[in-house]
Scaffold this motif. Structure first.
Motif, mmCIF file in Angstrom:
data_model
loop_
_atom_site.group_PDB
_atom_site.id
_atom_site.type_symbol
_atom_site.label_atom_id
_atom_site.label_comp_id
_atom_site.label_asym_id
_atom_site.label_seq_id
_atom_site.Cartn_x
_atom_site.Cartn_y
_atom_site.Cartn_z
ATOM 1 N N ILE A 483 39.531 31.987 89.152
ATOM 2 C CA ILE A 483 39.488 33.043 90.159
ATOM 3 C C ILE A 483 39.552 34.415 89.494
ATOM 4 C CG2 ILE A 483 40.639 34.039 92.175
ATOM 5 C CD1 ILE A 483 39.248 31.347 92.661
ATOM 6 N N PHE A 484 38.493 35.199 89.699
ATOM 7 C CA PHE A 484 38.437 36.585 89.259
ATOM 8 C C PHE A 484 38.106 37.450 90.461
ATOM 9 C CE2 PHE A 484 37.070 34.062 85.565
ATOM 10 C CZ PHE A 484 37.979 34.498 84.615
ATOM 11 N N ILE A 485 38.845 38.508 90.662
ATOM 12 C CA ILE A 485 38.593 39.402 91.790
ATOM 13 C C ILE A 485 37.358 40.237 91.486
ATOM 14 C CG2 ILE A 485 39.528 41.278 93.201
ATOM 15 C CD1 ILE A 485 42.321 40.231 92.551
ATOM 16 N N PRO A 486 36.358 40.249 92.374
ATOM 17 C CA PRO A 486 35.131 41.019 92.118
ATOM 18 C C PRO A 486 35.433 42.488 91.827
ATOM 19 C CG PRO A 486 34.852 39.602 94.044
ATOM 20 C CD PRO A 486 36.298 39.519 93.667
ATOM 21 N N GLY A 487 34.745 43.032 90.826
ATOM 22 C CA GLY A 487 34.901 44.443 90.494
ATOM 23 C C GLY A 487 36.102 44.763 89.633
ATOM 24 N N LYS A 488 36.804 43.738 89.160
ATOM 25 C CA LYS A 488 38.028 43.967 88.372
ATOM 26 C C LYS A 488 37.876 43.509 86.925
ATOM 27 C CE LYS A 488 40.564 45.415 91.912
ATOM 28 N NZ LYS A 488 41.136 46.772 91.986
ATOM 29 N N SER A 489 36.665 43.486 86.404
ATOM 30 C CA SER A 489 36.435 42.990 85.042
ATOM 31 C C SER A 489 37.210 43.786 83.997
ATOM 32 C CB SER A 489 34.941 43.032 84.708
ATOM 33 O OG SER A 489 34.217 42.205 85.572
ATOM 34 N N SER A 490 37.164 45.105 84.117
ATOM 35 C CA SER A 490 37.852 45.947 83.117
ATOM 36 C C SER A 490 39.348 45.701 83.144
ATOM 37 C CB SER A 490 37.554 47.424 83.387
ATOM 38 O OG SER A 490 36.181 47.692 83.244
ATOM 39 N N GLN A 491 39.910 45.589 84.371
ATOM 40 C CA GLN A 491 41.338 45.325 84.486
ATOM 41 C C GLN A 491 41.695 43.962 83.893
ATOM 42 O OE1 GLN A 491 39.336 46.634 86.761
ATOM 43 N NE2 GLN A 491 40.437 47.799 88.337
ATOM 44 N N ASP A 492 40.839 42.954 84.132
ATOM 45 C CA ASP A 492 41.095 41.626 83.567
ATOM 46 C C ASP A 492 41.068 41.666 82.043
ATOM 47 O OD1 ASP A 492 41.428 40.321 85.998
ATOM 48 O OD2 ASP A 492 39.317 39.806 86.190
ATOM 49 N N PHE A 493 40.111 42.403 81.485
ATOM 50 C CA PHE A 493 40.002 42.506 80.034
ATOM 51 C C PHE A 493 41.225 43.211 79.453
ATOM 52 C CE2 PHE A 493 38.519 44.823 76.214
ATOM 53 C CZ PHE A 493 38.173 43.734 75.436
ATOM 54 N N GLU A 494 41.640 44.291 80.108
ATOM 55 C CA GLU A 494 42.828 45.017 79.635
ATOM 56 C C GLU A 494 44.073 44.141 79.714
ATOM 57 O OE1 GLU A 494 42.950 48.512 82.010
ATOM 58 O OE2 GLU A 494 41.136 49.388 81.120
ATOM 59 N N GLU A 495 44.166 43.344 80.789
ATOM 60 C CA GLU A 495 45.308 42.431 80.921
ATOM 61 C C GLU A 495 45.302 41.394 79.804
ATOM 62 O OE1 GLU A 495 46.915 38.867 83.858
ATOM 63 O OE2 GLU A 495 45.469 40.313 84.644
ATOM 64 N N ALA A 496 44.109 40.850 79.507
ATOM 65 C CA ALA A 496 43.996 39.845 78.441
ATOM 66 C C ALA A 496 44.445 40.422 77.102
ATOM 67 C CB ALA A 496 42.554 39.336 78.355
ATOM 68 N N CYS A 497 43.947 41.613 76.767
ATOM 69 C CA CYS A 497 44.314 42.246 75.494
ATOM 70 C C CYS A 497 45.800 42.585 75.452
ATOM 71 C CB CYS A 497 43.469 43.498 75.282
ATOM 72 S SG CYS A 497 41.710 43.154 74.999
ATOM 73 N N PHE A 498 46.320 43.049 76.578
ATOM 74 C CA PHE A 498 47.749 43.390 76.640
ATOM 75 C C PHE A 498 48.609 42.158 76.372
ATOM 76 C CE2 PHE A 498 51.605 43.346 79.279
ATOM 77 C CZ PHE A 498 52.308 44.393 78.704
ATOM 78 N N LEU A 499 48.257 41.023 76.991
ATOM 79 C CA LEU A 499 49.065 39.808 76.837
ATOM 80 C C LEU A 499 48.968 39.266 75.414
ATOM 81 C CD1 LEU A 499 48.286 38.011 80.227
ATOM 82 C CD2 LEU A 499 50.396 39.177 79.571
ATOM 83 N N LEU A 500 47.770 39.319 74.821
ATOM 84 C CA LEU A 500 47.618 38.861 73.438
ATOM 85 C C LEU A 500 48.406 39.750 72.482
ATOM 86 C CD1 LEU A 500 43.810 37.969 73.401
ATOM 87 C CD2 LEU A 500 45.722 36.361 73.262
ATOM 88 N N ASN A 501 48.407 41.040 72.768
ATOM 89 C CA ASN A 501 49.176 41.975 71.947
ATOM 90 C C ASN A 501 50.682 41.787 72.144
ATOM 91 O OD1 ASN A 501 50.243 45.236 71.894
ATOM 92 N ND2 ASN A 501 49.196 44.399 70.107
ATOM 93 N N LYS A 502 51.064 41.507 73.395
ATOM 94 C CA LYS A 502 52.483 41.339 73.723
ATOM 95 C C LYS A 502 53.101 40.154 72.986
ATOM 96 C CE LYS A 502 55.541 40.453 77.675
ATOM 97 N NZ LYS A 502 55.585 40.181 79.143
ATOM 98 N N CYS A 503 52.343 39.058 72.891
ATOM 99 C CA CYS A 503 52.884 37.871 72.222
ATOM 100 C C CYS A 503 52.674 37.916 70.708
ATOM 101 C CB CYS A 503 52.269 36.592 72.803
ATOM 102 S SG CYS A 503 50.538 36.335 72.377
#
Length: 629
Positions: A483-503
């Motif tokens: 499930i991806f919310i339409p129009g939120k690709s940039s936010q999803d990418f930023e979230e992915a990078c943030f989580l990878l950086n966080k761990c």
């Protein structure tokens, strides 16, 4: 109190303040007298509202409508108490969410939107609301349930209204259903409950939302017939699902047994099993008025009379789609992940031969599970991990609960395959693959319950040139899978990078993403988590490019792809049994349609652009990680 005392307790809910008392007869009468229906009859070929049309509408309403009665609710409460006590150790509900729901119901029409993972979902919300003196919902249900002798009528009197699964081009039926739903919302006589995913998920993973019912419940707000509507996402989580074996076999092409009272009575053997705990999380009530602010111009609905049928604009469709996807994402975020779901993620990353023959070392599995627990928490997961119990005891009891899938012997964990009846001749290799696949798909369904936590980091899990473009590509390919919310690709990418950086898995600067050598195990885990989906899609893509014709139907292609996958597994070229899943195959076909490399005709025939499909497969093969052969 006693079970009978609970069922007969005083029930005094506080309903919506603006709602008039509305019996079943009053509701049906309001639908029957709707000017909207009279306009629709002209569209379906009747020049006027005559007696034949009226009788047909009455027949549809009789088939469809609920007949909520407190006496039946009390009977259902008594029965469910007995059944739920036998099935579950406990049912846990968040009181904060219930208190907010109780307040919301008094202020505006409320739409309850639970996820759908088991038949148990159907009345458990009503059972909880009855227990806490909250108005009972009317519930959208599939028409096959109405055909169950006695049970269908009990469900109808418990608030269920029944919808045909295949409406097709029947405009009159669609109009009656639409007006029935909108009348419930306009009057606010009861909360309305429906599954935004449409169907019960056979993979225990969130499904793409169906938008028909979502548009119906929102239309009264769009047309200004109500001031506001409140959406309440509900997350239902199970330690163990009743239908785990049935769902796996459905994915392998074995037809689902028809819903019947006889079948229900035969299924009573499930009462002898332990299914652990159920958790029901009522999400924060969300105002449609606030959610739609700045996204939709309601003035368009003022240009023609409200009673006239009106095709939704592209803006309206985008708004409805966005809200539906948002509800599913909130359902995912509100779900509780069990220790077994984490263990299933790791078990599936071991070679199948290890699980079926050698066994996976128990101490390796427990150590890795504790590591994965920390990673899941870093990624923001909500875990159902008892804090007062030693970790080893938690994991040991979890394996015991799921003894239908795995068993622990001499310090090793083995996959449980179904016992075959005594045969005169040895089982064929193809049937042996299906036996193993059923067990693997059961395991995969529990892994799927935690996928939403890892799916975004999975899509950005290794540093290649133009990382965002590849993230976008994978997101587009797997839009039916996750499930991806339409129009939120940039936010999803930023979230992915943030989580990878966080761990600590990657170091991110303005110019590049650098892998941290110390945390390669995180990236290896995420790669392995996504690989079964990549490999399954590749089987579909390569079949279409190499073996399939230019024109085909779904009934032709799914068995053919399953046969190809079976041969590849037997030859050792393919290691994921999930390629045999019909849901995964359908999602791959839908991805190609969305990418316009496969087109579907009005006769339900597909036409494939083989060169375009081959290019998509080549992109997936850019990384050696994704090659299955």
């Amino acid at each position: 109190s006693s079970d009978l005392g609970h069922a007969l307790r005083t029930y005094s809910p506080s309903p919506y303040e603006g709602a008039p008392s509305c019996s079943t007869a009053d509701l049906n009468k309001a639908v029957l007298e709707s000017q909207y229906l009279r306009y629709v009859t002209k569209e379906v070929g009747s020049s006027h509202w005559d007696e034949d049309v009226r009788q047909e509408v009455c027949r549809i309403l009789e088939e469809m409508s609920q007949n909520l009665q407190l006496g039946s609710i009390r009977l259902m409460a008594y029965t469910l108490t007995k059944v739920l006590k036998r099935l579950f150790t406990g049912i846990f509900v968040n009181m904060e969410g219930l208190n907010m729901l109780q307040q919301a119901i008094q202020e505006s029409p409320v739409i309850l939107m639970p996820n759908h993972r088991s038949y148990v979902d159907f009345l458990v919300i009503s059972y909880i609301l009855f227990t806490y003196d909250i108005p009972l919902p009317v519930i959208a249900a599939g028409i096959p349930l109405a055909g169950m002798k006695m049970v269908g009528e009990i469900l109808r009197r418990s608030g269920a209204f029944f919808i045909r699964r295949a409406i097709g081009s029947d405009k009159l039926y669609w109009a009656v259903l639409s007006e029935y739903v909108k009348t419930i919302v306009r009057k606010g006589c009861a909360p309305l409950e429906f599954y935004v995913e449409g169907l019960r998920s056979r993979t225990l993973k969130s499904l793409m939302p169906k938008l028909g019912m979502m548009h119906m419940v929102l239309e009264p707000y769009f047309k200004g017939e109500v001031y506001d509507i409140t959406l309440v996402p509900i997350s239902i989580s199970y330690d163990r699902v009743l239908e785990e074996s049935l769902l796996a076999h459905e994915l392998l092409g074995i037809p689902k047994p028809k819903e019947s009272t006889t079948g229900l009575l035969k299924a009573t053997k499930v009462l002898q099993e332990d299914y652990g705990n159920m958790h029901v999380n009522f999400g924060r009530p969300m105002s449609v008025r606030r959610l739609c602010q700045g996204k939709i111009n309601r003035c368009q609905y003022n240009l023609i009379p409200r009673d006239l049928p009106q095709k939704p604009s592209a803006e309206t469709q985008a708004c409805v789609s966005g809200l539906a996807n948002l509800m599913v994402r909130i359902q995912e975020e509100g779900s509780l992940i069990s220790p077994w779901s984490l263990m299933a993620c790791l078990l599936l990353q071991a070679p199948t031969t290890v699980l079926t023959q050698e066994g996976l070392l128990w101490h390796q599995l427990t150590e890795k599970t504790l590591w994965l627990r920390k990673l899941a928490l870093d990624f923001g997961a909500h875990l159902n991990w008892p804090g007062q119990v030693p970790d080893l005891d938690v994991m040991s009891s979890t394996v015991t609960l799921h003894r239908s899938v795995v068993h622990l012997k001499a310090g090793r964990v083995y996959l449980v395959r179904e016992e075959e009846p005594v045969r005169k001749h040895p089982i064929s290799p193809e049937l042996d693959v299906i036996r193993t696949a059923a067990a693997v798909l059961m395991l995969a369904s529990y892994r799927n319950q935690s996928l939403h936590v890892f799916v975004r980091p999975c899509h950005a899990h290794f540093p290649i040139y133009e990382l965002f473009a590849f993230f976008w590509f994978l997101r587009d390919i797997f839009s039916n899978e996750f499930i991806f919310i339409p129009g939120k690709s940039s936010q999803d990418f930023e979230e992915a990078c943030f989580l990878l950086n966080k761990c600590g898995a990657v170091d991110i600067s303005e110019q590049e993403v650098i892998v941290s050598d110390a945390r390669l195990e995180v990236l290896s885990f995420l790669q392995a988590l996504l690989q079964p989906f990549i490999h399954s899609y590749q089987v579909m893509f390569r079949y279409l490019c190499e073996d399939g014709g230019n024109v085909f139907t779904e009934k032709q292609v799914l068995p053919a792809v399953r046969n190809r996958a079976t041969k590849l597994i037997l030859s050792g070229e393919l290691h994921t049994y999930e390629a045999l899943s019909s849901d995964t195959q359908k999602n791959g076909l839908s991805a190609l349609q969305r990418l316009k490399t496969v087109t579907k005709s009005e006769q339900n025939e597909y036409r494939v652009n083989k060169a375009a499909v081959r290019r998509i497969d080549d992109i997936l093969c850019e990384s050696a990680y994704f090659k299955y052969s």
